[in-house]
Design a protein around this motif. Structure first.
Motif, PDB file in Angstrom:
ATOM      1  N   GLU A   1      48.048  -4.388 -25.834  1.00 47.86           N
ATOM      2  CA  GLU A   1      47.741  -5.766 -26.223  1.00 47.86           C
ATOM      3  C   GLU A   1      46.546  -6.302 -25.440  1.00 47.86           C
ATOM      4  OE1 GLU A   1      51.484  -7.864 -26.000  1.00 47.86           O
ATOM      5  OE2 GLU A   1      52.031  -7.252 -28.038  1.00 47.86           O
ATOM      6  N   LYS A   2      46.380  -5.817 -24.215  1.00 43.38           N
ATOM      7  CA  LYS A   2      45.181  -6.181 -23.444  1.00 43.38           C
ATOM      8  C   LYS A   2      43.943  -5.567 -24.097  1.00 43.38           C
ATOM      9  CE  LYS A   2      42.933  -7.886 -19.905  1.00 43.38           C
ATOM     10  NZ  LYS A   2      42.726  -9.348 -19.772  1.00 43.38           N
ATOM     11  N   ALA A   3      44.052  -4.326 -24.551  1.00 38.84           N
ATOM     12  CA  ALA A   3      42.924  -3.661 -25.218  1.00 38.84           C
ATOM     13  C   ALA A   3      42.525  -4.392 -26.490  1.00 38.84           C
ATOM     14  CB  ALA A   3      43.294  -2.208 -25.544  1.00 38.84           C
ATOM     15  N   VAL A   4      43.517  -4.763 -27.298  1.00 35.32           N
ATOM     16  CA  VAL A   4      43.241  -5.461 -28.561  1.00 35.32           C
ATOM     17  C   VAL A   4      42.688  -6.854 -28.303  1.00 35.32           C
ATOM     18  CG1 VAL A   4      44.315  -6.385 -30.666  1.00 35.32           C
ATOM     19  CG2 VAL A   4      44.940  -4.104 -29.843  1.00 35.32           C
ATOM     20  N   GLU A   5      43.151  -7.471 -27.223  1.00 30.55           N
ATOM     21  CA  GLU A   5      42.606  -8.790 -26.852  1.00 30.55           C
ATOM     22  C   GLU A   5      41.123  -8.690 -26.504  1.00 30.55           C
ATOM     23  OE1 GLU A   5      42.967 -11.800 -23.032  1.00 30.55           O
ATOM     24  OE2 GLU A   5      44.755 -10.664 -23.599  1.00 30.55           O
ATOM     25  N   LEU A   6      40.730  -7.623 -25.800  1.00 33.33           N
ATOM     26  CA  LEU A   6      39.336  -7.440 -25.401  1.00 33.33           C
ATOM     27  C   LEU A   6      38.452  -7.028 -26.579  1.00 33.33           C
ATOM     28  CD1 LEU A   6      39.897  -5.561 -22.024  1.00 33.33           C
ATOM     29  CD2 LEU A   6      38.862  -7.821 -22.276  1.00 33.33           C
ATOM     30  N   GLU A   7      39.008  -6.194 -27.493  1.00 32.86           N
ATOM     31  CA  GLU A   7      38.230  -5.701 -28.632  1.00 32.86           C
ATOM     32  C   GLU A   7      39.138  -5.655 -29.859  1.00 32.86           C
ATOM     33  OE1 GLU A   7      35.427  -5.239 -30.737  1.00 32.86           O
ATOM     34  OE2 GLU A   7      34.743  -4.981 -28.661  1.00 32.86           O
ATOM     35  N   PRO A   8      39.269  -6.775 -30.569  1.00 31.51           N
ATOM     36  CA  PRO A   8      40.250  -6.881 -31.658  1.00 31.51           C
ATOM     37  C   PRO A   8      40.037  -5.920 -32.822  1.00 31.51           C
ATOM     38  CG  PRO A   8      39.433  -9.050 -31.003  1.00 31.51           C
ATOM     39  CD  PRO A   8      38.557  -8.037 -30.344  1.00 31.51           C
ATOM     40  N   ASP A   9      38.817  -5.416 -33.002  1.00 35.19           N
ATOM     41  CA  ASP A   9      38.528  -4.593 -34.175  1.00 35.19           C
ATOM     42  C   ASP A   9      38.313  -3.118 -33.852  1.00 35.19           C
ATOM     43  OD1 ASP A   9      38.629  -6.748 -36.000  1.00 35.19           O
ATOM     44  OD2 ASP A   9      36.637  -7.387 -35.367  1.00 35.19           O
ATOM     45  N   ASP A  10      38.654  -2.694 -32.644  1.00 35.66           N
ATOM     46  CA  ASP A  10      38.481  -1.287 -32.296  1.00 35.66           C
ATOM     47  C   ASP A  10      39.536  -0.440 -33.024  1.00 35.66           C
ATOM     48  OD1 ASP A  10      37.573   1.020 -30.701  1.00 35.66           O
ATOM     49  OD2 ASP A  10      39.578   0.865 -29.830  1.00 35.66           O
ATOM     50  N   PRO A  11      39.132   0.530 -33.859  1.00 34.78           N
ATOM     51  CA  PRO A  11      40.097   1.299 -34.663  1.00 34.78           C
ATOM     52  C   PRO A  11      41.105   2.084 -33.817  1.00 34.78           C
ATOM     53  CG  PRO A  11      37.884   1.572 -35.527  1.00 34.78           C
ATOM     54  CD  PRO A  11      37.748   0.871 -34.211  1.00 34.78           C
ATOM     55  N   PHE A  12      40.635   2.694 -32.725  1.00 30.03           N
ATOM     56  CA  PHE A  12      41.543   3.477 -31.880  1.00 30.03           C
ATOM     57  C   PHE A  12      42.633   2.585 -31.286  1.00 30.03           C
ATOM     58  CE2 PHE A  12      42.665   5.147 -27.630  1.00 30.03           C
ATOM     59  CZ  PHE A  12      43.271   6.330 -28.016  1.00 30.03           C
TER      60      PHE A  12
END
Length: 332
Positions: free
Chosen positions: A135-146
Motif C-alpha cells: 500500500e505504501k508502494a501504490v501510494e507512491l506510484e498509483p499506476d505502476d503495473p508491478f
C-alpha cells in the motif's frame, strides 16, 4: 542509467547489450576491458555483477556487487542486483536485510516497497506486513503495473475481490504484452477463485513468453482447477473461509446452529469443503495432461501418483486388494 562520460558510456552499454543478448563471454571481455581502463570505478564491478546475474551465475553476481558497493556503498542499482541474487540463491535473510536497507535509504522509491511486499507475501506468508508495504508502494506510484498486480494478489487473500480485480485490470490495461504482469494477474485471479480467468491469462502469458519458468508450471494447476469436481468444492471452501474471516460474528453462531439442526449431515459438508480437492488432485492431474501442449505432456499414471496424497493412495490400495480378494473367493 548510471552517469558516465561518453567513452565509458559506450563501453558500458556495449557490454550490457551483449549480456542481454546472451553473449556472456563477449560481454565479460568488454567488462574486463572496461575495468582495466577504469580500475577505480564502481561501474566496472557493477557491470560484471549485472552480466553474471543475467547469466544466472548468482554467486559471482553477489561477489562483484559487493566489490562495487565497497566503492559506492549505497548505490541503488547495485543493491537491487545484490538483493535479487541473494533471493535466487535462497539466502532469504540476506535478501530481506538488503530490502530493508533499500527502503530506509530510498524511502520515496515505490519499487523497493513492492519488491519487499512480494517477498513477504510469497515466501514468508506475512500477509498483514506485505499489505502495509504494497500500500505504501501504490501510494507512491498509483499506476505502476508491478505494484498493482502484487497488490491484487494480496487483496485476494483478504477476500477483497472487487478491488483485487480492479488492480489487475489497471495493470493489464498498461502492460497487456508483458508476460510477467499477465502471469501475476493470473495468480491473483486464481486466489480470487476466478479459475477460468486464471487459465485464460496464463495461456496469454505463455503466448507472450513460452519459456518463462514462473508461468509454465501454473498451466497444469489452473487446468486442474477448472474441472467441475475440483472447481465447485474449491469455490464452496473459499466462500466458507471468506465468511469465517470477513464476518466471524455471523459465521460461528451460524455454524453452531447449522450443526445442531443437521447434526451428522455436517460431516459430508466438512468433507466436501476440506477434503475433496485433495482427494481429486490425482484424477485432475491425470486428466489435465490431455489439455497441455504436446511437448509438456507426461505419463497420466505418474501424474496421478504425483498429485494424489499418500493416504488416499493407501485407501485406494486397500479397496483394490478387497475387490481382488472378493473376486478370487467368488470365482474359486
Amino acid at each position: 542509467m548510471i552517469d558516465l562520460d561518453n567513452q565509458m558510456s559506450i563501453m558500458y552499454e556495449k557490454a550490457e547489450r551483449l549480456s542481454k543478448w546472451g553473449k556472456t563471454k563477449e560481454a565479460l571481455k568488454e567488462a574486463e576491458q572496461f575495468l582495466s581502463n577504469y580500475p577505480d570505478s564502481h561501474e566496472g564491478y557493477q557491470l560484471l555483477s549485472n552480466i553474471y546475474f543475467n547469466a544466472k551465475e548468482y554467486e559471482k553476481a553477489v561477489q562483484f556487487a559487493k566489490e562495487a558497493l565497497n566503492l559506492d556503498p549505497m548505490n541503488f542499482e547495485i543493491l537491487a542486483v545484490l538483493t535479487l541474487a541473494y533471493y535466487e540463491l535462497g539466502m532469504y535473510e540476506e535478501h530481506e536485510e538488503i530490502n530493508e536497507l533499500m527502503i530506509s535509504e530510498y524511502p520515496d522509491y515505490h519499487y523497493t516497497y513492492a519488491m519487499h511486499a512480494q517477498f513477504l507475501f510469497h515466501d514468508k506468508n506475512e500477509y498483514e506486513k506485505s499489505r502495509f508495504y504494497i500500500e505504501k508502494a501504490v501510494e507512491l506510484e498509483p499506476d505502476d503495473p508491478f505494484s498493482l498486480v502484487v497488490y491484487s494478489e494480496i487483496l485476494a487473500v483478504f477476500f477483497e475481490d472487487g478491488l483485487s480485480r480492479a488492480c489487475s485490470d489497471r495493470a493489464l490495461a498498461q502492460n497487456a504484452d508483458d508476460a510477467m504482469i499477465t502471469g501475476m494477474a493470473a495468480s491473483a485471479a486464481y486466489r480470487r477463485g476466478d479459475y477460468a480467468q486464471a487459465l485464460t491469462l496464463n495461456k496469454t502469458a505463455l503466448q507472450i513468453n513460452p519459456n518463462n519458468p514462473g508461468i509454465v508450471p501454473n498451466l497444469a494447476l489452473y487446468n486442474m482447477c477448472n474441472f467441475w469436481f475440483m472447481k465447485y468444492p474449491l469455490k464452496v471452501r473459499r466462500f466458507h473461509e471468506k465468511l469465517r474471516v470477513k464476518k466471524p460474528v455471523l459465521f460461528w453462531p451460524l455454524l453452531v446452529i447449522v450443526t445442531l439442526v443437521f447434526k451428522w449431515l455436517m460431516i459430508p459438508y466438512v468433507f466436501l469443503v476440506y477434503s475433496t480437492p485433495y482427494m481429486m488432485n490425482g484424477l485432475a492431474g491425470a486428466l489435465m495432461q490431455r489439455k497441455l501442449p504436446e511437448q509438456m505432456r507426461g505419463s497420466s499414471v505418474l501424474t496421478f501418483l504425483r498429485y494424489t496424497p499418500i493416504w488416499i493412495l493407501f485407501v485406494l490400495l486397500i479397496i483394490v486388494i478387497g475387490i481382488i480378494s472378493f473376486l478370487y473367493r467368488l470365482i474359486f
